[in-house]
Structure formats: structure tokens, C-alpha cells
Design a protein around this motif. Structure first.
Motif, mmCIF file in Angstrom:
data_model
loop_
_atom_site.group_PDB
_atom_site.id
_atom_site.type_symbol
_atom_site.label_atom_id
_atom_site.label_comp_id
_atom_site.label_asym_id
_atom_site.label_seq_id
_atom_site.Cartn_x
_atom_site.Cartn_y
_atom_site.Cartn_z
ATOM 1 N N PRO A 1 0.795 -1.238 0.000
ATOM 2 C CA PRO A 1 0.000 0.000 0.000
ATOM 3 C C PRO A 1 0.822 1.280 0.000
ATOM 4 C CG PRO A 1 -0.105 -1.104 2.139
ATOM 5 C CD PRO A 1 0.656 -2.013 1.218
ATOM 6 N N TRP A 2 2.144 1.212 0.229
ATOM 7 C CA TRP A 2 2.976 2.410 0.154
ATOM 8 C C TRP A 2 4.392 2.040 -0.280
ATOM 9 C CZ3 TRP A 2 1.242 0.685 4.985
ATOM 10 C CH2 TRP A 2 2.226 0.194 5.839
ATOM 11 N N VAL A 3 5.070 3.026 -0.856
ATOM 12 C CA VAL A 3 6.459 2.848 -1.288
ATOM 13 C C VAL A 3 7.323 2.675 -0.051
ATOM 14 C CG1 VAL A 3 8.399 3.958 -2.448
ATOM 15 C CG2 VAL A 3 6.094 4.209 -3.378
ATOM 16 N N GLY A 4 8.166 1.678 -0.058
ATOM 17 C CA GLY A 4 9.049 1.418 1.072
ATOM 18 C C GLY A 4 8.649 0.208 1.890
ATOM 19 N N LEU A 5 7.406 -0.268 1.712
ATOM 20 C CA LEU A 5 6.985 -1.495 2.387
ATOM 21 C C LEU A 5 7.324 -2.666 1.471
ATOM 22 C CD1 LEU A 5 5.539 -2.895 4.765
ATOM 23 C CD2 LEU A 5 3.433 -2.716 3.418
ATOM 24 N N HIS A 6 8.104 -3.589 1.973
ATOM 25 C CA HIS A 6 8.537 -4.741 1.178
ATOM 26 C C HIS A 6 8.081 -6.030 1.837
ATOM 27 C CE1 HIS A 6 11.038 -2.138 -1.264
ATOM 28 N NE2 HIS A 6 11.419 -1.559 -0.146
ATOM 29 N N VAL A 7 7.666 -6.979 1.003
ATOM 30 C CA VAL A 7 7.249 -8.298 1.465
ATOM 31 C C VAL A 7 8.181 -9.315 0.841
ATOM 32 C CG1 VAL A 7 5.390 -10.004 1.499
ATOM 33 C CG2 VAL A 7 4.849 -7.562 1.608
ATOM 34 N N CYS A 8 8.753 -10.170 1.669
ATOM 35 C CA CYS A 8 9.647 -11.221 1.185
ATOM 36 C C CYS A 8 9.225 -12.570 1.753
ATOM 37 C CB CYS A 8 11.095 -10.948 1.614
ATOM 38 S SG CYS A 8 11.779 -9.430 0.932
ATOM 39 N N VAL B 1 9.047 -18.647 5.605
ATOM 40 C CA VAL B 1 8.490 -17.571 6.421
ATOM 41 C C VAL B 1 8.304 -16.346 5.534
ATOM 42 C CG1 VAL B 1 9.499 -18.361 8.595
ATOM 43 C CG2 VAL B 1 10.746 -16.722 7.210
ATOM 44 N N SER B 2 7.331 -15.562 5.859
ATOM 45 C CA SER B 2 7.142 -14.285 5.178
ATOM 46 C C SER B 2 7.523 -13.171 6.133
ATOM 47 C CB SER B 2 5.700 -14.108 4.708
ATOM 48 O OG SER B 2 5.439 -14.939 3.601
ATOM 49 N N VAL B 3 8.252 -12.210 5.614
ATOM 50 C CA VAL B 3 8.732 -11.084 6.409
ATOM 51 C C VAL B 3 8.323 -9.797 5.699
ATOM 52 C CG1 VAL B 3 10.777 -9.954 7.353
ATOM 53 C CG2 VAL B 3 10.707 -12.449 7.187
ATOM 54 N N ASP C 1 17.336 6.012 8.132
ATOM 55 C CA ASP C 1 18.586 5.390 7.691
ATOM 56 C C ASP C 1 18.598 3.859 7.699
ATOM 57 O OD1 ASP C 1 18.409 5.194 10.422
ATOM 58 O OD2 ASP C 1 20.503 5.725 10.802
ATOM 59 N N HIS C 2 17.459 3.226 7.983
ATOM 60 C CA HIS C 2 17.432 1.763 7.959
ATOM 61 C C HIS C 2 15.993 1.255 7.867
ATOM 62 C CE1 HIS C 2 16.999 2.713 12.267
ATOM 63 N NE2 HIS C 2 16.331 1.578 12.362
ATOM 64 N N CYS C 3 15.869 -0.033 7.648
ATOM 65 C CA CYS C 3 14.564 -0.685 7.573
ATOM 66 C C CYS C 3 14.216 -1.282 8.931
ATOM 67 C CB CYS C 3 14.594 -1.814 6.537
ATOM 68 S SG CYS C 3 14.990 -1.266 4.866
ATOM 69 N N ILE C 4 12.931 -1.461 9.180
ATOM 70 C CA ILE C 4 12.479 -2.141 10.391
ATOM 71 C C ILE C 4 11.480 -3.227 10.007
ATOM 72 C CG2 ILE C 4 12.862 -0.219 11.983
ATOM 73 C CD1 ILE C 4 9.862 0.413 11.773
ATOM 74 N N MET C 5 11.528 -4.334 10.729
ATOM 75 C CA MET C 5 10.588 -5.416 10.483
ATOM 76 C C MET C 5 9.241 -5.032 11.086
ATOM 77 S SD MET C 5 10.739 -9.491 11.323
ATOM 78 C CE MET C 5 10.604 -9.325 13.089
ATOM 79 N N VAL C 6 8.183 -5.213 10.299
ATOM 80 C CA VAL C 6 6.847 -4.888 10.787
ATOM 81 C C VAL C 6 5.933 -6.105 10.811
ATOM 82 C CG1 VAL C 6 6.964 -2.451 10.169
ATOM 83 C CG2 VAL C 6 6.130 -4.103 8.486
ATOM 84 N N TYR D 1 5.557 -13.910 9.447
ATOM 85 C CA TYR D 1 4.524 -14.936 9.368
ATOM 86 C C TYR D 1 5.148 -16.296 9.106
ATOM 87 C CZ TYR D 1 1.637 -10.806 8.909
ATOM 88 O OH TYR D 1 1.045 -9.596 9.125
ATOM 89 N N ALA D 2 4.858 -17.254 9.986
ATOM 90 C CA ALA D 2 5.365 -18.615 9.822
ATOM 91 C C ALA D 2 4.244 -19.617 9.618
ATOM 92 C CB ALA D 2 6.201 -19.019 11.039
ATOM 93 N N ALA D 3 3.022 -19.247 9.959
ATOM 94 C CA ALA D 3 1.894 -20.155 9.790
ATOM 95 C C ALA D 3 1.643 -20.348 8.289
ATOM 96 C CB ALA D 3 0.657 -19.588 10.476
ATOM 97 N N PRO D 4 1.437 -21.586 7.849
ATOM 98 C CA PRO D 4 1.283 -21.856 6.412
ATOM 99 C C PRO D 4 0.232 -21.004 5.712
ATOM 100 C CG PRO D 4 1.465 -23.904 7.624
ATOM 101 C CD PRO D 4 1.370 -22.808 8.648
ATOM 102 N N ASN D 5 -0.865 -20.696 6.378
ATOM 103 C CA ASN D 5 -1.908 -19.904 5.722
ATOM 104 C C ASN D 5 -1.548 -18.428 5.590
ATOM 105 O OD1 ASN D 5 -2.142 -19.490 8.513
ATOM 106 N ND2 ASN D 5 -4.328 -19.040 8.348
ATOM 107 N N ARG D 6 -0.428 -17.997 6.185
ATOM 108 C CA ARG D 6 0.004 -16.606 6.106
ATOM 109 C C ARG D 6 1.235 -16.399 5.216
ATOM 110 N NH1 ARG D 6 -1.990 -13.158 10.041
ATOM 111 N NH2 ARG D 6 -1.362 -11.626 8.511
ATOM 112 N N ILE D 7 1.837 -17.475 4.718
ATOM 113 C CA ILE D 7 3.019 -17.342 3.859
ATOM 114 C C ILE D 7 2.590 -16.737 2.522
ATOM 115 C CG2 ILE D 7 4.931 -18.565 2.748
ATOM 116 C CD1 ILE D 7 5.020 -18.672 5.811
#
Length: 107
Positions: free
Chosen positions: A48-55, A76-78, A91-96, A99-105
């Protein structure tokens, strides 16, 4: 949220005492990683915004104790928030999210 996701990795309060008695530990290394447009779900619904990354990270996990050794792959999804997002540190990224549950990957 993080407790639920941590328990999805197979460790909870009930197993912790047993594992501690077995001198158990878990280590992991990144086997591969796909981020943002490499993931079909993110292409369908972009961040939804520039700078949010999903891996989605594929980890090679080693569970070891005095009586056993087991290796396996886990997904896992981060989600990380990075500049130029207004809500990210300058000056850096933060984890927000994690997700480790299979239905959230995210694939």
C-alpha cells in the motif's frame, strides 16, 4: 502476533522445558528469498505504500539436541518498512511483520 507466529515454528511453552533439558537448539540460514514483484500475491495486491517490502524466505533449518539432529526447509514471510516510507526510520529498515503459519506465507 509474534507469539502465535513463533509457535507456528514448532516451539511453544509446553515444549520449551523438554527441549532445554535436551540441550536443544535451532539454527537457520537463508536458502533462497523472493521479494515484492517476484511473489504472485504481491503482484496481485501491491504494497500500500512505497518502502513497504514483502519477502518470502526459504530457510534451511537445523534442529539439534543431545539425542537427535534434524534438517528441513521452512518458509516464512517477512515484511519490512524502509525509506522512503514516511513511517520508516531515515537510515534503515524495520521489520513490521513475520509470518510462519502456512496460511500466512506469501507466495
Amino acid at each position: 502476533m509474534f507469539v502465535r507466529e513463533f509457535e507456528a515454528t514448532g516451539i511453544n511453552a509446553g515444549t520449551y522445558q523438554y527441549l532445554a533439558g535436551q540441550q536443544a537448539f535451532r539454527s537457520a540460514g537463508v536458502e533462497s528469498m523472493m521479494c515484492d514483484s517476484e511473489l504472485a500475491k504481491v503482484r496481485e495486491r501491491p504494497a500500500p505504500w512505497v518502502g513497504l517490502h514483502v519477502c518470502t524466505v526459504f530457510l534451511r533449518v537445523l534442529d539439534q539436541s543431545i539425542s537427535a539432529r534434524n534438517t528441513y526447509t521452512a518458509s516464512v514471510s517477512v515484511m519490512v518498512n524502509c525509506p522512503p516510507a514516511a513511517s520508516a526510520p531515515s537510515d534503515h529498515c524495520i521489520m513490521v511483520g513475520f509470518y510462519a503459519a502456512p496460511n500466512r506465507i506469501v507466495y
